[in-house]
Enzyme design. Structure first.
Site, PDB file in Angstrom:
ATOM      1  CE1 TYR A 124      38.376  18.971  61.538  1.00 12.02           C
ATOM      2  CE2 TYR A 124      37.731  19.507  63.782  1.00 12.02           C
ATOM      3  CZ  TYR A 124      37.844  19.857  62.454  1.00 12.02           C
ATOM      4  OH  TYR A 124      37.428  21.086  62.040  1.00 12.02           O
ATOM      5  CE  LYS A 171      41.610  21.151  46.058  1.00 11.06           C
ATOM      6  NZ  LYS A 171      41.126  22.326  45.332  1.00 11.06           N
ATOM      7  CG  ASP A 228      34.646  22.770  61.823  1.00 10.59           C
ATOM      8  OD1 ASP A 228      33.655  23.426  62.173  1.00 10.59           O
ATOM      9  OD2 ASP A 228      35.730  22.812  62.421  1.00 10.59           O
TER      10      ASP A 228
END
Ligand code: NAI
Length: 334
Positions: A124, A171, A228
């Site tokens: 973002y 991840k 999100d």
């Protein structure tokens, strides 16, 4: 003395759900003087900036805001006002309690979990460029500073709210450096909270487990993008985006807003569920120290859903936004 609070009704369904919440808070007798501002496309047309300085100044002065959703143009146009607001005011923690409400359809059983999302960096950061025609690079920024403070926020929250476990979702098997740094920071902070269990889950597995066995989760701690996506998934476990509230928190400023967006498909039709915005406003009342009023309103909401069986369409009912709001008002006055 009345609280002075910045109100950004937003666009799409924002003005409808904001109006409902303002009525309910007034009926509960909480003295609030709202300082109303526009943002997004309306502000761009009127002032030449989708997030005018006056909005930021008002929030910085009042330190508390209630915000409706704001539409972000897809693939073009101005950058997300929501993301800009969080970055400009350094609202680094996004807190989203996901809890089953009585009288709502519960496909996944009773749920009580909390999503803590880092709010200021990751993909973002808006750092994208065309390397050569046909090749685009988007930069994922993860810093030690932001990772440490969101980890500390999550563990402090868990301690304060008597939560037993924090699951960090990542991840790091693929993004060994960026997610690896985030994970390392969380592990370091976790050592200071021996009474709280830390669990690590890779994001794809976490999604599957959330659907298979959501009761195993307590506090979920995630970077911005995973947070999100998983917020919406988690909202789906308890009836959808119409019933999950949230807060964007910094060290001194708090902006309360629902998880949902502007819902253009139902905007202006008196169909939106104001519950998500109301739950965000109840988080705001607790932040202000108005827990008694928050409890009263929550109890009225639960009675409307469970006893009166009045629900908006997203929850399988037929009530309009106005009818649902008036049922809560009637319960408050009963
Ligand atoms: P959305 O959350 O607006 O809608 C997704 C689905 O959920 C739609 O079918 C909608 O009707 C339903 N829904 C959402 N809130 C509801 C409510 N209160 N009651 C009943 N049904 C509800 O997500 P979408 O369509 O992806 O985004 C629309 C716009 O909102 C986009 O421009 C997006 O950028 C913006 N957005 C803004 C946010 C914010 O202001 N914080 C957050 C998320 C999206």
């Amino acid at each position: 003395m009345a609280y002075t609070i910045t109100l950004i009704p937003g666009d799409g369904i924002g003005p409808e759900v904001s109006a409902a919440v303002v009525r309910i808070l007034a009926a509960a007798g909480v003295p609030i003087q709202w300082e109303e501002h526009i943002a997004g496309a309306q502000a761009l047309n009127r002032y030449g900036d989708p997030l005018p300085f006056a909005v930021l100044e008002s929030i910085e002065r009042n330190r508390v805001a209630l915000k409706g959703p704001i539409t972000t143009p897809i693939g073009e146009g101005f950058a997300s006002v929501n993301v800009r607001l969080r970055k400009e005011l350094d609202l680094y923690a996004n807190l989203r309690p996901v809890r089953s409400l009585p009288g709502t359809p519960m496909r996944f059983g009773s749920i009580d979990l909390v999503v803590v999302r880092e709010n200021t960096e990751d993909l973002y950061s808006g750092l994208e460029h065309i390397v050569v025609p046909g090749v685009v690079e988007s930069l994922k920024i993860i810093t030690e500073r932001a990772s440490m403070r969101i980890a500390r926020f999550a563990f402090e929250y868990a301690r304060r709210e008597n939560r037993r476990k924090v699951t960090v979702v990542h991840k790091a098997n693929i993004m060994k450096l960026s997610d690896g740094l985030f994970l390392d920071c969380v592990r370091r902070v976790a050592r200071e909270y021996p009474e709280i269990e830390i669990e690590e889950k890779i994001v794809d597995n976490a999604c599957m487990q959330l659907v298979m066995n959501p009761q195993q989760f307590d506090v979920l701690l995630l970077e911005n993008l995973y947070g999100d996506i998983i917020s919406d998934l988690a909202a789906g476990l308890v009836g959808g985006l119409g019933v999950v509230g949230g807060a964007n928190l910094g060290d001194t400023i708090a902006v309360f807003e629902a998880v949902h967006g502007s819902a253009p498909d139902i905007a202006g039709k008196n169909m939106a569920n104001p519950t998500a915005m109301l739950l965000s406003a109840l988080m705001m009342l607790r932040h202000l120290g108005e827990a008694e009023a928050a409890d009263r309103i929550y109890a009225a909401l639960c009675r409307v859903l469970a006893e009166r069986q009045i629900r908006t369409r997203d929850l399988g009912g037929t009530a309009t936004t106005t009818e649902f709001t008036e049922a809560i008002l009637a319960e408050l006055e009963a």
